[in-house]
Design an enzyme around this catalytic site. Sequence first.
Site, PDB file in Angstrom:
ATOM      1  N   HIS A 116       0.600  -1.241  -0.042  1.00 44.39           N
ATOM      2  CA  HIS A 116       0.025  -0.072  -0.026  1.00 44.39           C
ATOM      3  C   HIS A 116       0.969   1.114  -0.096  1.00 44.39           C
ATOM      4  O   HIS A 116       1.248   1.692   0.975  1.00 44.39           O
ATOM      5  CB  HIS A 116      -0.959  -0.068   1.731  1.00 44.39           C
ATOM      6  CG  HIS A 116      -1.625   0.925   1.482  1.00 44.39           C
ATOM      7  ND1 HIS A 116      -2.061   2.556   1.979  1.00 44.39           N
ATOM      8  CD2 HIS A 116      -2.810   1.253   0.333  1.00 44.39           C
ATOM      9  CE1 HIS A 116      -2.669   2.630   2.070  1.00 44.39           C
ATOM     10  NE2 HIS A 116      -3.848   2.717   1.431  1.00 44.39           N
ATOM     11  N   SER A 140      -6.508  -1.457  -5.315  1.00 41.94           N
ATOM     12  CA  SER A 140      -6.429  -1.809  -4.296  1.00 41.94           C
ATOM     13  C   SER A 140      -7.519  -2.799  -4.542  1.00 41.94           C
ATOM     14  O   SER A 140      -8.034  -3.798  -4.986  1.00 41.94           O
ATOM     15  CB  SER A 140      -7.210   0.097  -3.668  1.00 41.94           C
ATOM     16  OG  SER A 140      -7.956  -0.795  -4.065  1.00 41.94           O
ATOM     17  N   ASP A 174      -6.182  14.270  -6.158  1.00 39.40           N
ATOM     18  CA  ASP A 174      -5.687  12.942  -5.502  1.00 39.40           C
ATOM     19  C   ASP A 174      -7.544  11.919  -4.565  1.00 39.40           C
ATOM     20  O   ASP A 174      -8.313  12.932  -4.171  1.00 39.40           O
ATOM     21  CB  ASP A 174      -4.809  12.313  -3.982  1.00 39.40           C
ATOM     22  CG  ASP A 174      -4.653  11.901  -3.555  1.00 39.40           C
ATOM     23  OD1 ASP A 174      -4.833  10.677  -3.872  1.00 39.40           O
ATOM     24  OD2 ASP A 174      -3.329  11.362  -3.027  1.00 39.40           O
ATOM     25  N   MET A 175      -7.972  11.309  -5.261  1.00 42.52           N
ATOM     26  CA  MET A 175      -9.267  10.749  -5.490  1.00 42.52           C
ATOM     27  C   MET A 175      -9.571   8.882  -5.241  1.00 42.52           C
ATOM     28  O   MET A 175      -9.119   9.422  -6.581  1.00 42.52           O
ATOM     29  CB  MET A 175     -10.654  11.630  -6.343  1.00 42.52           C
ATOM     30  CG  MET A 175      -9.742  11.565  -7.918  1.00 42.52           C
ATOM     31  SD  MET A 175     -11.374  11.855  -9.321  1.00 42.52           S
ATOM     32  CE  MET A 175     -12.217   9.951  -9.017  1.00 42.52           C
ATOM     33  N   ALA A 176     -10.409   9.065  -4.686  1.00 47.80           N
ATOM     34  CA  ALA A 176     -10.753   7.240  -4.856  1.00 47.80           C
ATOM     35  C   ALA A 176     -11.915   7.469  -6.035  1.00 47.80           C
ATOM     36  O   ALA A 176     -12.396   8.406  -6.966  1.00 47.80           O
ATOM     37  CB  ALA A 176     -11.089   7.167  -3.557  1.00 47.80           C
ATOM     38  N   LYS A 224     -20.267   5.814 -13.692  1.00 48.04           N
ATOM     39  CA  LYS A 224     -19.116   6.996 -14.242  1.00 48.04           C
ATOM     40  C   LYS A 224     -17.925   6.413 -13.533  1.00 48.04           C
ATOM     41  O   LYS A 224     -16.909   5.586 -14.083  1.00 48.04           O
ATOM     42  CB  LYS A 224     -19.688   8.070 -14.204  1.00 48.04           C
ATOM     43  CG  LYS A 224     -20.802   8.725 -15.497  1.00 48.04           C
ATOM     44  CD  LYS A 224     -20.700  10.380 -15.156  1.00 48.04           C
ATOM     45  CE  LYS A 224     -21.457  10.391 -15.899  1.00 48.04           C
ATOM     46  NZ  LYS A 224     -22.347  12.085 -15.536  1.00 48.04           N
ATOM     47  N   GLY A 306      -7.253  20.987  -5.190  1.00 42.96           N
ATOM     48  CA  GLY A 306      -5.536  20.900  -4.496  1.00 42.96           C
ATOM     49  C   GLY A 306      -5.007  22.389  -3.408  1.00 42.96           C
ATOM     50  O   GLY A 306      -4.057  22.612  -2.781  1.00 42.96           O
ATOM     51  N   GLN A 307      -6.294  23.178  -4.080  1.00 42.65           N
ATOM     52  CA  GLN A 307      -5.927  24.511  -3.190  1.00 42.65           C
ATOM     53  C   GLN A 307      -6.217  24.868  -1.251  1.00 42.65           C
ATOM     54  O   GLN A 307      -5.242  24.490  -0.320  1.00 42.65           O
ATOM     55  CB  GLN A 307      -6.495  25.803  -3.655  1.00 42.65           C
ATOM     56  CG  GLN A 307      -6.365  27.527  -3.247  1.00 42.65           C
ATOM     57  CD  GLN A 307      -7.014  28.342  -3.576  1.00 42.65           C
ATOM     58  OE1 GLN A 307      -8.071  28.386  -4.836  1.00 42.65           O
ATOM     59  NE2 GLN A 307      -6.860  29.514  -3.392  1.00 42.65           N
TER      60      GLN A 307
END
Length: 349
Positions: A116, A140, A174-176, A224, A306-307
């Site tokens: 991981h 994963s 950054d996303m699942a 989606k 990201g801000q």
Amino acid sequence: MRVTKEQLKDLIVTKLHKAGLTEDHAGIVADVLVHADARGYHSHGAMRVEYYAERIAKGGTTHNPNFEFTKTGPCTAIFDGDNGAGQVVAKLGMDEAIKMAKENGVAIVGMRRLGHSGALSYFVQQAADKDLVAISLCQSDPMAVPFGGAEPYYGTNPIAFAAPGKNGEHIIIDMATTVQAWGKILDARSKNKPIAEGWAVDSNGENTTDPFKVNALLPIAGPKGYGLMMMVDVLSGILLGLPFGNKVSSMYHDLTEGRNLGQLHIVIDPERFAGINAFKESVAQAMKDLNDIKPATGFDKVYYPGQRSAERENKSEKDGIEIVDHIYEYLTSDVVHNNAYDNKSPFAK
């Protein structure tokens, strides 16, 4: 409990080194975990140390891996991680991808047999810091139902993207591909708090807000998100000749065994396209345009991706990082592991 980034890193390095990792590798893992906590991704921060330490101590993570980097073309390569710590393999894989992209304009590096690797934002930020665009995709273990299904098949299968702007500011996503990452369920359990409606389902396939009853996660935006998680599995699993779908090994079943996970980095040099200066100017303008958009009712500002995480990271430099008490107690104790994870379903802890 609030600690500085340096204090948190030292605590994590000490614990992972006691478990069996070299200090260098423990330092890389700690860097990624502190990055996550500082940016507010607590699900991928220090709360993961206990699990990592148990796997390391039981031999499921190779203490001194024999890495093998094989170029398969001018812009392509395979990095065999020998079941080393995922953060280490992913970072070193990105280091190589950055070199290749600078030389040839683009690089695709597939990593096999790694554990991981945590917050993928860390690795794409490596590239953005070098004026490169990056995408990272990772498998994963199965814990998400496909759209219309009642049994898990895919994992959270995250995607990360970064593009450099000006003055060190980057767009970072950054996303699942699930509504939330599994770590968010673990975070809710650690705080004994309910989760939001629509994150997950119980063993009957019904929505639940009780983190202890979660049996599977839901894909983002229905079909989606389901399509995206399949794409990630194809690119970071099947493309690399690895197990896929519900054949991906569990994080928690038999921590004495290594994992055969896959991850893929794609890195692009904007200098070969728009030119780096024009590219960064346009990214910076897009950031400003987004900030200038009139916010909707209930919002104070439109943020670029990201801000807010970057703002939290800057704030952590002054105020420190908030760590849940029981995690701090574990990090400062003499305990390395207490068999809390081995041979447990991911839904058991």
